[in-house]
Scaffold this motif. Sequence first.
Motif, PDB file in Angstrom:
ATOM      1  N   GLY A   1       0.773  -1.247   0.000  1.00 28.32           N
ATOM      2  CA  GLY A   1       0.000   0.000   0.000  1.00 28.32           C
ATOM      3  C   GLY A   1       0.798   1.288   0.000  1.00 28.32           C
ATOM      4  N   MET A   2       0.138   2.325   0.468  1.00 24.52           N
ATOM      5  CA  MET A   2       0.646   3.689   0.390  1.00 24.52           C
ATOM      6  C   MET A   2       1.958   3.874   1.148  1.00 24.52           C
ATOM      7  SD  MET A   2      -1.447   5.261  -1.565  1.00 24.52           S
ATOM      8  CE  MET A   2      -1.741   3.738  -2.435  1.00 24.52           C
ATOM      9  N   ASN A   3       2.221   3.009   2.141  1.00 27.60           N
ATOM     10  CA  ASN A   3       3.483   3.119   2.872  1.00 27.60           C
ATOM     11  C   ASN A   3       4.684   3.094   1.930  1.00 27.60           C
ATOM     12  OD1 ASN A   3       2.307   3.261   5.381  1.00 27.60           O
ATOM     13  ND2 ASN A   3       2.524   1.089   5.825  1.00 27.60           N
TER      14      ASN A   3
ATOM     15  N   ARG B   1       5.160   4.603  -0.748  1.00 29.24           N
ATOM     16  CA  ARG B   1       5.539   5.916  -1.263  1.00 29.24           C
ATOM     17  C   ARG B   1       5.599   6.971  -0.168  1.00 29.24           C
ATOM     18  NH1 ARG B   1      -0.100   7.510  -4.475  1.00 29.24           N
ATOM     19  NH2 ARG B   1      -1.034   8.593  -2.712  1.00 29.24           N
TER      20      ARG B   1
ATOM     21  N   GLN C   1       1.269   8.670   6.256  1.00 36.58           N
ATOM     22  CA  GLN C   1       0.094   8.526   5.385  1.00 36.58           C
ATOM     23  C   GLN C   1      -0.779   9.774   5.454  1.00 36.58           C
ATOM     24  OE1 GLN C   1      -1.916   5.394   4.112  1.00 36.58           O
ATOM     25  NE2 GLN C   1      -0.366   3.831   4.456  1.00 36.58           N
TER      26      GLN C   1
ATOM     27  N   ARG D   1      -9.131   8.283   3.854  1.00 35.54           N
ATOM     28  CA  ARG D   1      -8.375   7.046   4.007  1.00 35.54           C
ATOM     29  C   ARG D   1      -8.714   6.432   5.365  1.00 35.54           C
ATOM     30  NH1 ARG D   1      -2.302   7.497   2.000  1.00 35.54           N
ATOM     31  NH2 ARG D   1      -3.407   8.206   0.139  1.00 35.54           N
TER      32      ARG D   1
ATOM     33  N   GLN E   1      -6.579   1.099   3.989  1.00 31.42           N
ATOM     34  CA  GLN E   1      -5.185   0.665   4.089  1.00 31.42           C
ATOM     35  C   GLN E   1      -5.052  -0.214   5.324  1.00 31.42           C
ATOM     36  OE1 GLN E   1      -2.008   2.007   2.126  1.00 31.42           O
ATOM     37  NE2 GLN E   1      -3.786   1.504   0.885  1.00 31.42           N
TER      38      GLN E   1
END
Lengths: 419, 419
Positions: free
Chosen positions: A292-294, A296, B164, B178, B289
Motif C-alpha cells: 500500500g501507500m506506505n 511511497r 500517510q 483514508r 489501508q
Amino acid sequence: MGEGALFVAQSGGPTSVINSTLAGIIAAAQKKREIEGIYGLLHGLEGALRGEIIYLDNLRQEELERLAVTPGAILGGSRYHLREEDLDKIASFLIHHKCRYLLLIGGNGTMETCLRLQRVMQQKKAEVEIVGVPKTVDNDLVETDHAPGYLSAARYVALAVRDQLMDLESMSRFEQVRIIETMGRSVGWLAAASFLAVDPINVCYPIFIPEVPLDEDEFLSFIDKIYRQQGFALAVIGEGVIDKQGQPLGIQPFNDMDKEKGCHVVRTGAAENLARLVTERLGLRARAQVLGMNQRSFSTCVSSVDREEAYEVGRAAVELALQGGGGNMITLQREGCLSKTGFVSLERVAGAERKLPLEFYDSANKKVTPKFVEWIMPLVGELGPSYLYRGEIMRFFSWRRENQEIAWCGGINLWPELG
Amino acid sequence: MGEGALFVAQSGGPTSVINSTLAGIIAAAQKKREIEGIYGLLHGLEGALRGEIIYLDNLRQEELERLAVTPGAILGGSRYHLREEDLDKIASFLIHHKCRYLLLIGGNGTMETCLRLQRVMQQKKAEVEIVGVPKTVDNDLVETDHAPGYLSAARYVALAVRDQLMDLESMSRFEQVRIIETMGRSVGWLAAASFLAVDPINVCYPIFIPEVPLDEDEFLSFIDKIYRQQGFALAVIGEGVIDKQGQPLGIQPFNDMDKEKGCHVVRTGAAENLARLVTERLGLRARAQVLGMNQRSFSTCVSSVDREEAYEVGRAAVELALQGGGGNMITLQREGCLSKTGFVSLERVAGAERKLPLEFYDSANKKVTPKFVEWIMPLVGELGPSYLYRGEIMRFFSWRRENQEIAWCGGINLWPELG
C-alpha cells in the motif's frame, strides 16, 4: 537569459523524497539573481487553473531542511487530466504572472503535459523554459538510469518482504502462504526489489511482474512446489499483474470514478484474488498483504542516496532552465556506484514506459537476475543487521518421540549422553 | 533447587522482538550450572507433542546477538489449541526428557496454557517450574505496565500513520478519505498509538477502537466534518471494531478453517467496509489501508526500549524459574520513564484481557487522552525528524485569478509589487 519568475509544481502521486526535490529547486533558485519570485502551484498545474499559488522565496534554510525530509507532496499532487482548453488557461495565467521558468516534478504523464504545455506556450510566443524533473516510485521513466522516489520505495519493499518471510516461516503451522502485493501498475520494478534483503540461501520465493502474463496453473505449481520444499510459500506480485488474456487480476474499486474524471485507474485486489485461488485449489491457508501507500510515504527508512539524488535533480533543473534548456527532462546517469545528473529531450520521454528488462528478470524461474541486484544494490542503501536464520539453528535439531531419536543432520545422534 | 533441563517455546504469533526474549533466556541459562541442557520446542508446545526440539546450549554469543535483532519467532509460533490429552502427552514428554524449567513466551492464551499444563504436571508429581514470559503486539496482557512487542508495533503504526496523513493531504484533490486498519482483535492499544507522531496542531483525525461499538452515522459525521474542515479525512480503526449490535465490521476469511481447527479468528476487512460506506453515503473517494503483518514483523524501526525490555523479561524468567518461582508470569513495572521486571501469579493473568482504559481514550471525541501520550511516549522511542507542514507554508498562500487577488492570510496582499 531574461529575467522573470520561476514556477514549480508537483504532479502525480507523492514519493517519500519528492519534497527533497522541491527543496533542491527552491534552494538553487533562491541563489539566482535572474529569478524574480519563486512560486509553487498547488496540486500540479491545477494550481494555475485555480489561481492557487504559494510564494516560496521566503522559505528559510531551516524550513528547507525540514522540507527535504518531509513525506507527501507539500504543494499537493494531482491526477487531473488536462484538456486543451485547460492548457490554454494555464498558459495565460503563467504569462500573466511573468513566468519565465516552469519546473514540473512528475512521472511520464507529467512529461507529456510539459510537452503539450510547451506547444501552447510557443503558439502564444511566450518565452518560457519548461523543464521536467523526474519522480516516480514505479521507476517507469525511460532515458534515466532510475528516477527519484523509486529507491526509497524499493528499500521499503525489500525490508518489509524480508521480515514478512521471517514472520511467515514462524507461523507456517497456522498459515502456509502469503501473497504480497507491491505498487507497479504496469511495471515490475518494485516487485523485483523485494528480493534485495532476503536470505537467498535459505529462502526461495517467486516474483510475478505486470510485464509477464500470469498463468494461474504455473503460479499454483510454484506455490505448491515451494510449500512442499520448505513448509511455507510466499509470492510477491506487482499490483498490475495480468492474466493470459491480458486482463488485470486486481479488482478496480476506483474505476467508475476514474472513468468519469478521466484520470488513471488504481488497481488493487490481485493479491487477494490469488490468495483465494491458493486456498481453493491447494487447500492451504493463504493471506494477502498489500504493502500500500506506505511504499511511497514511509519516510523512516528512505534510501539516503535517493533523498540526495532527489535534491540534486531539483538543483540541476534550475541550472538547466536558466541555461535555456527548456524542453528537457533531468536524468540520472550512472557512473559506477554514483549517479550524476544529465538531461534528455522531453520528446524521448513523454508517454514512454520503461519495463523491467529481460536482463533483470528471469521469467522462467520468476526471479530477478544477479545483474539486477548488481545494478540496484549500491543505490538502495544499507539493509540492516544480519539475522540468525532458522536454517542455522536447525543443525541442532532433533526429532524425538518416546525413546526413539532421529537426529536431523545426516542421522548423527547429537546427544549420546541423553535419551 | 534441583538440576535438570530448561525448555523454552514461543507461542501465538510473532512480534518483532520475541527473538530478543529468547536470546535473553538462552544467554542467562547458559550461565547457570544448575541447568543441564537448554532445549527449544518447535512451534510452541506442539514441539513437545511432535517431539521436535532444538538444542540451544551451543549457540555462540555472536549468534545470540543476531538472534536478538531477528524478526519472526525462530522456534516457530503456534495457534494450535491444546486438548487435555495433548497436555498429558506433553507432560510425559517433558518429564521423560528431564525438564526442570519450562518457559513459555506468549500472550494471555499462552498463560492459560501454562496454568493448565502446571496442573497436569502436579498430578504427575513432576517438579517443574513453569514461568510465563509476556509477549503481545496487542498489549492485552493484564498485570503488567505493557508487554514486549507492543511498543515496536506501536512505533510502526505511529510512523506509518504520520506519513500517510502527509500523503493523503497531498492527494486530497484525487482521494479525500483514508481508513487505516491496525491490529487489535479486541483492544484498541495499537489504534491509539497511531496518534503519537502526527502533528496535533494541523491535523485532526478520529480513532475507533474495538472496545467502543462503532455507530455508522457517528462515524460518517466525523469523516464529513473533518473533510469539510481540512479537505481530507483520515480515520484509524482497530481491526476488531464492532457495530452497535456487537457484530464485527470485518469479514472473516479464515473463519471456516479456524472453527475447524479450534484456533482463534483472524478479522480483517473492517477498513474496506468503512471506506465503501464513506463512498456510498458521502460521495467521497475513500481508500482502505490495512497495515497488516508489518506491524509485528517490520524490524527496521523497532523501539529500542522494547527490544531491551524483551531481552530483560527473558533473563528475568530464567532467574525466577531457578528461584522456584514457577506458576508466575514476568511483568514490567513502571518506575517513571524506566521499567523493571517483576512477576505475578499466572492465575491473575490467564484468560484476562486488558482493554484500553477510559482514562486513555476520549470516547466522545474519538481521541487518545494526554494521559495516554504521557504514559507511552518515553517508551516508544525517537519518532524521527521534524517535518515542514503545509500549514506553515500556507502563510504565503495567495488565490489569484486574472487580475483579482485574494490573499489567504486575513486578506493581506502579500505581493503589492505584482498583479
